[in-house]
Design a protein around this motif. Structure first.
Motif, PDB file in Angstrom:
ATOM      1  N   ILE A 100       0.841  -1.206   0.000  1.00  0.00           N
ATOM      2  CA  ILE A 100       0.000   0.000   0.000  1.00  0.00           C
ATOM      3  C   ILE A 100       0.872   1.251   0.000  1.00  0.00           C
ATOM      4  O   ILE A 100       0.623   2.202  -0.730  1.00  0.00           O
ATOM      5  CB  ILE A 100      -0.968  -0.020   1.206  1.00  0.00           C
ATOM      6  CG1 ILE A 100      -2.042  -1.084   0.994  1.00  0.00           C
ATOM      7  CG2 ILE A 100      -1.598   1.353   1.421  1.00  0.00           C
ATOM      8  CD1 ILE A 100      -2.898  -1.352   2.211  1.00  0.00           C
ATOM      9  N   GLY A 101       1.906   1.225   0.823  1.00  0.00           N
ATOM     10  CA  GLY A 101       2.816   2.378   0.870  1.00  0.00           C
ATOM     11  C   GLY A 101       3.441   2.663  -0.486  1.00  0.00           C
ATOM     12  O   GLY A 101       3.501   3.829  -0.927  1.00  0.00           O
ATOM     13  N   HIS A 102       3.885   1.612  -1.168  1.00  0.00           N
ATOM     14  CA  HIS A 102       4.495   1.797  -2.486  1.00  0.00           C
ATOM     15  C   HIS A 102       3.464   2.239  -3.519  1.00  0.00           C
ATOM     16  O   HIS A 102       3.762   3.077  -4.389  1.00  0.00           O
ATOM     17  CB  HIS A 102       5.198   0.515  -2.938  1.00  0.00           C
ATOM     18  CG  HIS A 102       6.456   0.251  -2.168  1.00  0.00           C
ATOM     19  ND1 HIS A 102       7.598   1.012  -2.344  1.00  0.00           N
ATOM     20  CD2 HIS A 102       6.747  -0.658  -1.225  1.00  0.00           C
ATOM     21  CE1 HIS A 102       8.535   0.561  -1.538  1.00  0.00           C
ATOM     22  NE2 HIS A 102       8.043  -0.462  -0.841  1.00  0.00           N
ATOM     23  N   ALA A 107       1.253   6.543  -6.851  1.00  0.00           N
ATOM     24  CA  ALA A 107       0.094   7.372  -7.233  1.00  0.00           C
ATOM     25  C   ALA A 107       0.372   8.859  -7.077  1.00  0.00           C
ATOM     26  O   ALA A 107      -0.371   9.688  -7.600  1.00  0.00           O
ATOM     27  CB  ALA A 107      -1.121   6.970  -6.402  1.00  0.00           C
ATOM     28  N   ARG A 108       1.456   9.225  -6.399  1.00  0.00           N
ATOM     29  CA  ARG A 108       1.808  10.640  -6.253  1.00  0.00           C
ATOM     30  C   ARG A 108       2.439  11.208  -7.522  1.00  0.00           C
ATOM     31  O   ARG A 108       2.432  12.418  -7.727  1.00  0.00           O
ATOM     32  CB  ARG A 108       2.772  10.817  -5.073  1.00  0.00           C
ATOM     33  CG  ARG A 108       2.106  10.624  -3.745  1.00  0.00           C
ATOM     34  CD  ARG A 108       3.057  10.902  -2.608  1.00  0.00           C
ATOM     35  NE  ARG A 108       2.446  10.503  -1.354  1.00  0.00           N
ATOM     36  CZ  ARG A 108       3.083   9.948  -0.355  1.00  0.00           C
ATOM     37  NH1 ARG A 108       4.373   9.725  -0.434  1.00  0.00           N
ATOM     38  NH2 ARG A 108       2.441   9.622   0.733  1.00  0.00           N
ATOM     39  N   GLN A 111       2.232  11.334 -13.879  1.00  0.00           N
ATOM     40  CA  GLN A 111       1.875  10.498 -15.022  1.00  0.00           C
ATOM     41  C   GLN A 111       1.170   9.210 -14.605  1.00  0.00           C
ATOM     42  O   GLN A 111       0.524   8.574 -15.423  1.00  0.00           O
ATOM     43  CB  GLN A 111       3.112  10.185 -15.902  1.00  0.00           C
ATOM     44  CG  GLN A 111       4.158   9.332 -15.272  1.00  0.00           C
ATOM     45  CD  GLN A 111       5.239  10.156 -14.572  1.00  0.00           C
ATOM     46  OE1 GLN A 111       5.001  11.279 -14.141  1.00  0.00           O
ATOM     47  NE2 GLN A 111       6.418   9.608 -14.450  1.00  0.00           N
ATOM     48  N   VAL A 112       1.236   8.821 -13.338  1.00  0.00           N
ATOM     49  CA  VAL A 112       0.614   7.586 -12.861  1.00  0.00           C
ATOM     50  C   VAL A 112      -0.692   7.873 -12.125  1.00  0.00           C
ATOM     51  O   VAL A 112      -1.611   7.060 -12.127  1.00  0.00           O
ATOM     52  CB  VAL A 112       1.602   6.818 -11.937  1.00  0.00           C
ATOM     53  CG1 VAL A 112       0.965   5.599 -11.335  1.00  0.00           C
ATOM     54  CG2 VAL A 112       2.874   6.459 -12.688  1.00  0.00           C
ATOM     55  N   ARG A 113      -0.785   9.039 -11.541  1.00  0.00           N
ATOM     56  CA  ARG A 113      -1.894   9.384 -10.645  1.00  0.00           C
ATOM     57  C   ARG A 113      -3.269   9.137 -11.243  1.00  0.00           C
ATOM     58  O   ARG A 113      -4.162   8.622 -10.568  1.00  0.00           O
ATOM     59  CB  ARG A 113      -1.781  10.838 -10.232  1.00  0.00           C
ATOM     60  CG  ARG A 113      -2.903  11.284  -9.312  1.00  0.00           C
ATOM     61  CD  ARG A 113      -2.779  12.700  -8.903  1.00  0.00           C
ATOM     62  NE  ARG A 113      -1.485  12.852  -8.233  1.00  0.00           N
ATOM     63  CZ  ARG A 113      -1.105  13.950  -7.623  1.00  0.00           C
ATOM     64  NH1 ARG A 113      -1.885  14.994  -7.604  1.00  0.00           N
ATOM     65  NH2 ARG A 113       0.061  14.027  -7.049  1.00  0.00           N
ATOM     66  N   ILE A 118      -4.391   2.291 -11.675  1.00  0.00           N
ATOM     67  CA  ILE A 118      -3.914   2.695 -10.343  1.00  0.00           C
ATOM     68  C   ILE A 118      -5.092   3.024  -9.443  1.00  0.00           C
ATOM     69  O   ILE A 118      -5.120   2.661  -8.268  1.00  0.00           O
ATOM     70  CB  ILE A 118      -2.934   3.892 -10.439  1.00  0.00           C
ATOM     71  CG1 ILE A 118      -1.630   3.464 -11.116  1.00  0.00           C
ATOM     72  CG2 ILE A 118      -2.657   4.505  -9.066  1.00  0.00           C
ATOM     73  CD1 ILE A 118      -0.809   2.466 -10.319  1.00  0.00           C
ATOM     74  N   MET A 119      -6.081   3.707 -10.008  1.00  0.00           N
ATOM     75  CA  MET A 119      -7.259   4.055  -9.215  1.00  0.00           C
ATOM     76  C   MET A 119      -7.978   2.783  -8.741  1.00  0.00           C
ATOM     77  O   MET A 119      -8.359   2.673  -7.570  1.00  0.00           O
ATOM     78  CB  MET A 119      -8.197   4.951 -10.017  1.00  0.00           C
ATOM     79  CG  MET A 119      -7.604   6.304 -10.332  1.00  0.00           C
ATOM     80  SD  MET A 119      -8.649   7.214 -11.485  1.00  0.00           S
ATOM     81  CE  MET A 119      -8.967   8.681 -10.533  1.00  0.00           C
TER      82      MET A 119
END
Length: 154
Positions: A100-102, A107-108, A111-113, A118-119
């Motif tokens: 979860i931490g990774h 997600a921060r 380009q990935v957020r 990811i969602m």
């Protein structure tokens, strides 16, 4: 007799014991309600039934064999639950926390957020975390409530 058959018979016996306890409990509720009916309360045969049923329940629950069997079942369930809450379950929870931490750090990144994957992963893993915590809490609560009472020596 094969071990599987013995376990099945023990489970059947325990089921019958629980059923018997439920019957006694339910009949006690019915008796309690029936005693308020003056017609039944004044009936000699009904009073005798209540007396004998009370004695039956008393002997049933105070039976040394029955009590020992119930204690063994309690100890067995405690050991089973304790094994369920072993190091692997706790290690899995730790690994989930690390994952979860990774995922949160990934997600921060801009380009990935907003990636739909990811969602979905974030929502899914948070639900899994909640479920995992509930499993551990439930097992711990069972262990606390099922902890066999210490036996007093005479």
């Amino acid at each position: 007799m094969p071990l599987f058959n013995q376990m099945e018979e023990l489970n059947n016996l325990l089921t019958l014991m629980r059923l018997q306890n439920n019957y006694i409990h339910e009949l006690n509720k019915l008796i309690y309600a029936a005693v308020s009916d003056m017609t039944l309360a004044n009936n000699h045969q009904f009073s005798e039934f209540v007396n004998h049923f009370s004695e039956f329940a008393h002997y049933h629950f105070s039976s040394e064999g029955y009590s020992q069997a119930a204690q063994l079942v309690q100890a067995y369930h405690y050991i089973l639950l304790e094994r369920l809450l072993d190091g692997q379950v706790l290690a899995a929870a730790e690994q989930m926390e690390l994952a979860i931490g990774h995922l949160e750090m990934a997600a921060r990144e801009m380009q990935v957020r907003f990636s739909p994957q990811i969602m979905l992963l974030t929502q899914g893993i948070l639900l899994m975390e909640e479920t995992q915590l509930k499993i551990i809490e439930t097992l711990e609560a069972f262990l606390e409530s099922a902890h066999p009472a210490p036996q007093l020596q005479n």
